[in-house]
Design an enzyme around this catalytic site. Structure first.
Site, mmCIF file in Angstrom:
data_model
loop_
_atom_site.group_PDB
_atom_site.id
_atom_site.type_symbol
_atom_site.label_atom_id
_atom_site.label_comp_id
_atom_site.label_asym_id
_atom_site.label_seq_id
_atom_site.Cartn_x
_atom_site.Cartn_y
_atom_site.Cartn_z
ATOM 1 N N GLY A 144 41.665 -27.691 31.791
ATOM 2 C CA GLY A 144 41.851 -27.138 33.122
ATOM 3 C C GLY A 144 40.508 -26.725 33.714
ATOM 4 O O GLY A 144 39.535 -26.497 32.993
ATOM 5 N N CYS A 145 40.455 -26.622 35.039
ATOM 6 C CA CYS A 145 39.185 -26.319 35.702
ATOM 7 C C CYS A 145 38.680 -24.913 35.363
ATOM 8 O O CYS A 145 37.520 -24.732 34.973
ATOM 9 C CB CYS A 145 39.306 -26.514 37.206
ATOM 10 S SG CYS A 145 40.678 -25.617 37.968
#
Length: 337
Positions: A144-145
């Site tokens: 995930g970012c």
């Protein structure tokens, strides 16, 4: 013929960034790009910055990827598991969604809902031993970012024993593209401009992923929506295991962890990360100090959420899977002004 690449979910922001990177990759050849509501449209009609990329978006079906060597899945959370299951077991796949990141099925259900699709090799090459696992895998789950921005800052502190695993606090600001391309009233320009707003406070879905990747046992995470299209700035603080730890010691641990990493940069002492400096790049910028009042370790991390936080990281993993130079098709440097 190069390595034949397909992109599912090519109409979204991460999908569009993937198309841009693939188009400039020396070894990749884009042969399939699929979408849902935008199927049937030329790529340039959906992504005007990709004018000249002569390809029509098609429906997302297993048949669309028959002639591919690798498929990137840039689909909403909860949708890539079914698509991946319909592909041949031998197919190489990199999933940019969350479906295959978590080992704990209960954590998946709690934060995302629905049936857990099973865990794949975690796609963060800079973690110890992970690069070798990615190289030997045909299915890789990109991070995930927020998770990559936080993990790169935190993991060396915990792995070295420099920080306590049970007392980590993260406040991270992200650009609006992190919320996806679907129209949402709270993401309208008139709502976002001139405003900062927290969301999913105390219950963000990236928390179990960060704990799994770093070894943290307690994590307080506050995400903040910032009035910019791209970028993440994460401030990570942790209690030191030794009250005599100095900023120099923290910097030395980070410098050692990333000495040979082309896409993670510890900035010179006194220079602090800026999201704009990472725009369009695959790089993460880090800086560290020790709070003079509380004694807590502070590491600040900046990335482009669509680059290092999504598409560029996925391409980095694909390069490793095909034994290519890790930075092939990627820019180490940002775009300015």
């Amino acid at each position: 013929m190069g390595i034949r690449i397909g992109v599912a979910g090519a109409s979204g922001y991460a999908g569009g960034e993937l198309l841009r990177l693939i188009a400039g990759h020396p070894e990749f050849e884009l042969v399939a790009a699929t979408a849902h509501s935008q199927a049937g449209k030329p790529v340039a009609a959906v992504h005007p910055h990709l004018t000249g990329l002569d390809l029509i978006l098609t429906e997302t079906t297993p048949e669309a990827f028959t002639d591919t060597d690798l498929v990137f899945l840039a689909l909403p959370h909860g949708e890539s598991g079914a698509v991946a299951a319909a592909l041949p077991a031998s197919a190489k796949v990199v999933d940019l969604g969350a479906d295959h990141r978590l080992h704990d099925a209960a954590a998946w259900t709690r934060h995302y809902g629905g049936e857990h699709a099973g865990a794949w090799t975690y796609g963060l090459p800079e973690l110890p031993g992970q690069r070798e696992l990615i190289a030997g895998s045909s299915r890789v789950a990109a991070t995930g970012c927020y998770a990559v921005a936080t993990t790169l800052a935190l993991a060396p502190l915990l792995h070295s024993g420099l920080a306590e695993a049970d007392d980590v606090v993260v406040v991270a600001a992200s650009g609006t593209s992190g919320a996806g391309k679907s129209a949402k009233p709270h993401l309208l320009g008139s709502e976002v401009m001139g405003d900062l707003s927290p969301y999913k406070v105390g219950a963000h879905q990236h928390v179990p992923e960060i704990k799994q990747a770093t070894g943290a046992t307690s994590l307080s995470f506050t995400p903040v929506l910032a009035p910019m299209p791209r970028g993440i700035l994460a401030t990570v603080t942790a209690k030191p295991t030794n009250c005599d730890i100095t900023a120099g010691v923290v910097r030395a641990v980070l410098a050692d962890a990333y000495a040979d990493e082309p896409l993670v940069h510890l900035l010179p002492e006194g220079a602090w990360p800026h999201t704009a400096a990472t725009l369009g790049s695959a790089s993460a910028h880090l800086q560290a100090t020790v709070d003079v009042d509380s004694g807590r370790i502070i590491v600040v991390s900046a990335i482009d959420n669509l680059g290092r936080g999504a598409a560029a990281q996925a391409v980095q993993c694909a390069n490793i899977m095909f034994e290519l130079p890790e930075t092939s098709g990627l820019s180490v440097f940002g775009v300015a002004p």
